[in-house]
Design a protein around this motif. Structure first.
Motif, PDB file in Angstrom:
ATOM      1  N   PRO A 150       0.679  -1.300   0.024  1.00  0.00           N
ATOM      2  CA  PRO A 150      -0.009   0.072   0.105  1.00  0.00           C
ATOM      3  C   PRO A 150       0.692   1.354   0.068  1.00  0.00           C
ATOM      4  O   PRO A 150       0.224   2.274  -0.607  1.00  0.00           O
ATOM      5  N   VAL A 151       2.033   1.134   0.533  1.00  0.00           N
ATOM      6  CA  VAL A 151       3.067   2.391   0.789  1.00  0.00           C
ATOM      7  C   VAL A 151       4.358   1.764   0.506  1.00  0.00           C
ATOM      8  O   VAL A 151       4.605   0.699   0.654  1.00  0.00           O
ATOM      9  N   ALA A 152       5.217   2.619   0.380  1.00  0.00           N
ATOM     10  CA  ALA A 152       6.724   1.974   0.022  1.00  0.00           C
ATOM     11  C   ALA A 152       7.564   1.871   1.208  1.00  0.00           C
ATOM     12  O   ALA A 152       8.168   0.942   1.351  1.00  0.00           O
ATOM     13  N   SER A 153       7.176   2.502   2.416  1.00  0.00           N
ATOM     14  CA  SER A 153       8.123   2.274   3.682  1.00  0.00           C
ATOM     15  C   SER A 153       7.316   1.699   4.835  1.00  0.00           C
ATOM     16  O   SER A 153       5.963   2.000   5.047  1.00  0.00           O
ATOM     17  N   VAL A 154       7.917   1.189   5.837  1.00  0.00           N
ATOM     18  CA  VAL A 154       7.586   0.661   7.142  1.00  0.00           C
ATOM     19  C   VAL A 154       7.016   2.029   7.811  1.00  0.00           C
ATOM     20  O   VAL A 154       5.927   2.116   8.392  1.00  0.00           O
ATOM     21  N   GLY A 155       7.729   3.034   7.895  1.00  0.00           N
ATOM     22  CA  GLY A 155       7.593   4.326   8.455  1.00  0.00           C
ATOM     23  C   GLY A 155       5.923   5.181   7.964  1.00  0.00           C
ATOM     24  O   GLY A 155       5.242   5.332   8.759  1.00  0.00           O
ATOM     25  N   GLU A 156       5.943   4.856   6.549  1.00  0.00           N
ATOM     26  CA  GLU A 156       4.607   5.451   6.193  1.00  0.00           C
ATOM     27  C   GLU A 156       3.370   4.799   6.435  1.00  0.00           C
ATOM     28  O   GLU A 156       2.312   4.977   6.912  1.00  0.00           O
ATOM     29  N   PHE A 157       3.583   3.563   6.612  1.00  0.00           N
ATOM     30  CA  PHE A 157       2.533   2.142   7.030  1.00  0.00           C
ATOM     31  C   PHE A 157       2.170   2.526   8.454  1.00  0.00           C
ATOM     32  O   PHE A 157       1.111   2.728   8.653  1.00  0.00           O
ATOM     33  N   LEU A 158       3.101   2.626   9.144  1.00  0.00           N
ATOM     34  CA  LEU A 158       2.968   2.935  10.514  1.00  0.00           C
ATOM     35  C   LEU A 158       2.238   4.417  10.919  1.00  0.00           C
ATOM     36  O   LEU A 158       1.266   4.550  11.759  1.00  0.00           O
ATOM     37  N   LYS A 159       2.639   5.368  10.057  1.00  0.00           N
ATOM     38  CA  LYS A 159       1.710   6.653  10.381  1.00  0.00           C
ATOM     39  C   LYS A 159       0.463   6.732   9.849  1.00  0.00           C
ATOM     40  O   LYS A 159      -0.281   7.294  10.617  1.00  0.00           O
ATOM     41  N   PHE A 187       9.268   4.999  17.816  1.00  0.00           N
ATOM     42  CA  PHE A 187       9.867   4.888  16.370  1.00  0.00           C
ATOM     43  C   PHE A 187      11.299   5.347  16.509  1.00  0.00           C
ATOM     44  O   PHE A 187      11.981   4.739  15.637  1.00  0.00           O
ATOM     45  N   ASN A 188      11.873   6.266  17.224  1.00  0.00           N
ATOM     46  CA  ASN A 188      13.327   6.475  17.354  1.00  0.00           C
ATOM     47  C   ASN A 188      13.840   5.295  17.741  1.00  0.00           C
ATOM     48  O   ASN A 188      15.119   4.928  17.365  1.00  0.00           O
ATOM     49  N   LEU A 189      13.331   4.683  18.672  1.00  0.00           N
ATOM     50  CA  LEU A 189      13.780   3.235  19.324  1.00  0.00           C
ATOM     51  C   LEU A 189      14.043   2.332  17.823  1.00  0.00           C
ATOM     52  O   LEU A 189      15.086   1.766  17.859  1.00  0.00           O
ATOM     53  N   GLU A 190      13.240   2.229  17.318  1.00  0.00           N
ATOM     54  CA  GLU A 190      13.186   1.351  16.149  1.00  0.00           C
ATOM     55  C   GLU A 190      14.054   1.726  14.929  1.00  0.00           C
ATOM     56  O   GLU A 190      14.811   0.925  14.442  1.00  0.00           O
ATOM     57  N   CYS A 191      14.410   3.173  15.137  1.00  0.00           N
ATOM     58  CA  CYS A 191      15.569   3.469  14.170  1.00  0.00           C
ATOM     59  C   CYS A 191      16.884   3.021  14.634  1.00  0.00           C
ATOM     60  O   CYS A 191      17.964   2.488  13.901  1.00  0.00           O
ATOM     61  N   CYS A 192      17.005   3.010  16.121  1.00  0.00           N
ATOM     62  CA  CYS A 192      18.096   2.329  16.748  1.00  0.00           C
ATOM     63  C   CYS A 192      18.340   0.657  16.210  1.00  0.00           C
ATOM     64  O   CYS A 192      19.372   0.428  15.842  1.00  0.00           O
ATOM     65  N   VAL A 193      17.072   0.006  16.417  1.00  0.00           N
ATOM     66  CA  VAL A 193      17.078  -1.409  16.092  1.00  0.00           C
ATOM     67  C   VAL A 193      17.351  -1.676  14.582  1.00  0.00           C
ATOM     68  O   VAL A 193      18.075  -2.482  14.160  1.00  0.00           O
ATOM     69  N   SER A 194      16.912  -0.797  13.826  1.00  0.00           N
ATOM     70  CA  SER A 194      16.973  -1.024  12.370  1.00  0.00           C
ATOM     71  C   SER A 194      18.196  -0.307  11.880  1.00  0.00           C
ATOM     72  O   SER A 194      18.457  -0.618  10.563  1.00  0.00           O
ATOM     73  N   GLY A 195      19.020   0.581  12.366  1.00  0.00           N
ATOM     74  CA  GLY A 195      20.124   1.033  12.033  1.00  0.00           C
ATOM     75  C   GLY A 195      19.918   2.357  10.956  1.00  0.00           C
ATOM     76  O   GLY A 195      20.628   2.435  10.118  1.00  0.00           O
ATOM     77  N   CYS A 196      18.762   2.965  10.914  1.00  0.00           N
ATOM     78  CA  CYS A 196      18.340   4.014  10.169  1.00  0.00           C
ATOM     79  C   CYS A 196      18.156   5.391  10.716  1.00  0.00           C
ATOM     80  O   CYS A 196      17.890   5.477  11.778  1.00  0.00           O
ATOM     81  N   HIS A 197      17.923   6.444   9.740  1.00  0.00           N
ATOM     82  CA  HIS A 197      17.692   7.659  10.156  1.00  0.00           C
ATOM     83  C   HIS A 197      16.267   7.640  10.525  1.00  0.00           C
ATOM     84  O   HIS A 197      15.698   8.315  11.385  1.00  0.00           O
ATOM     85  N   SER A 198      15.480   7.074   9.655  1.00  0.00           N
ATOM     86  CA  SER A 198      14.149   7.149   9.761  1.00  0.00           C
ATOM     87  C   SER A 198      13.337   6.018   9.181  1.00  0.00           C
ATOM     88  O   SER A 198      13.878   5.437   8.180  1.00  0.00           O
ATOM     89  N   MET A 199      12.107   5.242  10.053  1.00  0.00           N
ATOM     90  CA  MET A 199      11.591   4.439   9.320  1.00  0.00           C
ATOM     91  C   MET A 199      11.070   4.423   7.721  1.00  0.00           C
ATOM     92  O   MET A 199      10.499   3.642   7.218  1.00  0.00           O
ATOM     93  N   ASP A 200      10.948   5.962   7.391  1.00  0.00           N
ATOM     94  CA  ASP A 200      10.355   6.104   5.975  1.00  0.00           C
ATOM     95  C   ASP A 200      11.517   5.707   4.953  1.00  0.00           C
ATOM     96  O   ASP A 200      11.130   5.653   4.009  1.00  0.00           O
ATOM     97  N   LEU A 201      12.526   5.301   5.401  1.00  0.00           N
ATOM     98  CA  LEU A 201      13.677   4.857   4.584  1.00  0.00           C
ATOM     99  C   LEU A 201      13.833   3.335   4.567  1.00  0.00           C
ATOM    100  O   LEU A 201      14.333   2.839   3.677  1.00  0.00           O
ATOM    101  N   VAL A 202      12.975   2.615   5.547  1.00  0.00           N
ATOM    102  CA  VAL A 202      12.974   1.102   5.422  1.00  0.00           C
ATOM    103  C   VAL A 202      11.910   0.747   4.709  1.00  0.00           C
ATOM    104  O   VAL A 202      10.753   1.076   4.885  1.00  0.00           O
ATOM    105  N   ALA A 203      12.139  -0.258   3.600  1.00  0.00           N
ATOM    106  CA  ALA A 203      11.403  -0.799   2.648  1.00  0.00           C
ATOM    107  C   ALA A 203      10.063  -1.611   3.268  1.00  0.00           C
ATOM    108  O   ALA A 203      10.501  -2.664   4.253  1.00  0.00           O
ATOM    109  N   LEU A 204       9.052  -1.401   2.936  1.00  0.00           N
ATOM    110  CA  LEU A 204       7.833  -2.189   3.505  1.00  0.00           C
ATOM    111  C   LEU A 204       7.835  -3.642   3.243  1.00  0.00           C
ATOM    112  O   LEU A 204       7.636  -4.517   3.850  1.00  0.00           O
TER     113      LEU A 204
END
Length: 510
Positions: A150-159, A187-204
């Motif tokens: 439905p959307v490109a990223s994990v962040g967008e889906f969550l939001k 969200f910030n904790l999940e960025c630490c887990v995924s090693g990313c700046h934003s969950m919008d960068l992580v592919a869904l």
């Protein structure tokens, strides 16, 4: 005997170079050294092995600058098995009971939650928000085999999902705002887990491919580096050469070695100091961050377009730790984890501000380390651009900023700040350039397999000249030490089976 069977360089005693002394490189070298006839050498750019596993003596104890936990310590985790073999774990860590616990890959809840206005956040509210966040996060794993998401990223889906939930909340405005601020921390904790700046960068789509093992995450009491040290000392003398940064890997060639003038080698590795190492095979285990920065100069000829494109597209971010040492604790004796909630933040609002003014707001909180000799230590986690900015500051600037943060969240303007700090700086580390990989928007699990594919890809040329290992090359365990170790074993086994089948063929011809 050296021959060229079907365009392949074949040697009964192949020379194999491993580049990088992290756990992937050590795992590969260990496996190869057990094979009679292989001439194995490991080139490490720095003066130590371990790579992103790095334990340091500090505060009268040992702290982990890099890898912290064994994730999923159970029978299918090779790190756990190796740690058992070397006798590096305590009874609790080894217990059957701990191995069966399913945590679903989610960090535990905080013991206390402080808000930026100095109030304690109700832990029941934190738990409710955590349940919502992790229920939604688990749903993101359900898009794995779908043709379209439905959307490109994990962040967008969550939001989008949070937006829908928001309309159903019956709380007063103040509580709604606080819940969004708590969600922002998750969200910030999940960025630490995924090693990313934003969950919008992580592919869904591919997010569900990451596999979690059962077991209660555990640590090494004497330090994670004990594991890589054991692996290192198990290798024959002179296998590892330290302070040997590699400048160029020349491949698809025909190189000579002064020690065996009759032999030809398809690969030659040139180090920064000018020394040259001809080889039949090279296993490259350097971090993806280093490949991103150096790939155009590291390989000659350049990498095939498809592989270079994958390296560019794949995600590799920064997650850093900041250790704070106190003379006396300001937290309760049974406190294990402190959460920090910045009021008036929300995952639904993008912040536009200078990093120097807000970098510390990305800090998700602290874990309380076991008491050391005469020190009490908190370990904070921070990911993304804010984490990279933090690396540019002096120790005193970081200490001063975090002292202000602590005074603010505890509501105690007289709180004694930390007497010393220690922190990781993975983004500025020249041979790492970040912490670990994630599957970014625009890439997929297939890209991880392309990264892991040996070169050259056509079978007419000499086989397996350059092989690739490291956490970023493991399709389901990327970003983990067990993924890194398995990838090193995979490439060593690829060469072992190549030569075992070659030997069989040679015997058959005779």
């Amino acid at each position: 005997m050296e021959g060229s069977s079907g365009g392949r360089f074949y040697s009964r005693n192949p020379t194999i170079l491993v580049i990088g002394g992290g756990i992937a490189g050590l795992g590969a070298a260990q496996r190869l050294c057990r094979h009679q006839g292989f001439r194995t050498q490991l080139l490490e750019a720095t003066d130590r092995c371990g790579g992103r596993i790095r334990s340091e003596s500090a505060f009268g104890g040992v702290v982990e600058i890099g890898a912290h936990w064994i994730h999923g310590p159970s029978k299918n985790n090779p790190i756990f098995q190796l740690a058992l073999e070397y006798g590096l774990l305590g009874e609790k860590e080894m217990s059957e009971e701990n191995q069966l616990i399913e945590v679903g890959g989610h960090p535990g809840l905080p013991s206390v939650s402080f808000s930026s206005s100095g109030k304690d956040v109700d832990l029941k509210l934190v738990e409710d928000v955590a349940n919502l966040f992790y229920t939604l996060l688990d749903q993101t794993r359900e898009f794995l085999h779908m043709a379209e998401t439905p959307v490109a990223s994990v962040g967008e889906f969550l939001k989008e999902a949070i937006h829908r939930h928001l309309s159903e909340w019956t709380d007063n405005e103040e509580t709604k705002k606080l819940k969004l601020s708590i969600l922002n921390t998750f969200f910030n904790l999940e960025c630490c887990v995924s090693g990313c700046h934003s969950m919008d960068l992580v592919a869904l789509g591919p997010f569900g491919e990451y596999a979690m093992l059962p077991g209660l995450d555990c640590t090494f009491t004497e330090g994670y580096e004990g594991l890589t040290n054991c692996m290192m000392t198990s290798l024959p003398k002179n296998v590892i050469l330290f302070n040997k940064p590699v400048k160029t890997i020349l491949w698809n060639g025909s190189f000579r070695d002064e020690h065996s003038p009759k032999e030809r080698f398809p690969v030659q590795v040139e180090c920064e100091d000018g020394e040259k190492f001809p080889a039949h095979h090279v296993i490259v285990t350097v971090p993806l961050g280093f490949l991103k920065e150096k790939m155009t100069t590291l390989f000659s000829p350049q990498l095939p377009h498809r592989k270079a494109d994958v390296i560019r597209k794949m995600g590799f971010g920064t997650n850093n730790k900041i250790f704070l040492e106190f003379e006396a604790p300001f937290w309760e004796p049974d406190c294990q984890q402190i959460q920090v909630v910045w009021e008036d933040t929300s995952p639904l609002i993008d912040v536009r501000a200078e990093l120097q003014d807000i970098w510390f707001q990305k800090l998700v909180g602290f874990i309380v380390l076991p008491p050391m000799e005469s020190a009490y230590v908190l370990c904070g986690f921070i990911a993304g651009h804010e984490s990279e900015f933090m690396e540019t500051l002096s120790d005193e600037e970081v200490r001063s900023s975090l002292t202000q943060v602590l005074r603010r969240i505890t509501g105690n303007p007289q709180l004694s700040g930390p007497r010393s700090i220690l922190r990781s700086k993975w983004h500025s580390a020249p041979y790492t350039r970040g912490s670990y990989s994630y599957v970014a928007v625009g890439s997929s699990g297939d890209d991880i397999d392309i990264l892991a594919q040996p070169l050259p890809t056509d079978s007419l040329s000499s086989q397996f000249q350059i092989l690739f290992a490291g956490e970023a090359t493991h399709r389901t365990f990327y970003s983990t030490t067990h993924g890194a170790l398995l990838s090193g074993w995979r490439e060593a086994d690829r060469l072992i089976s190549l030569y075992d089948s070659e030997t069989q063929q040679q015997k058959f011809k005779l």
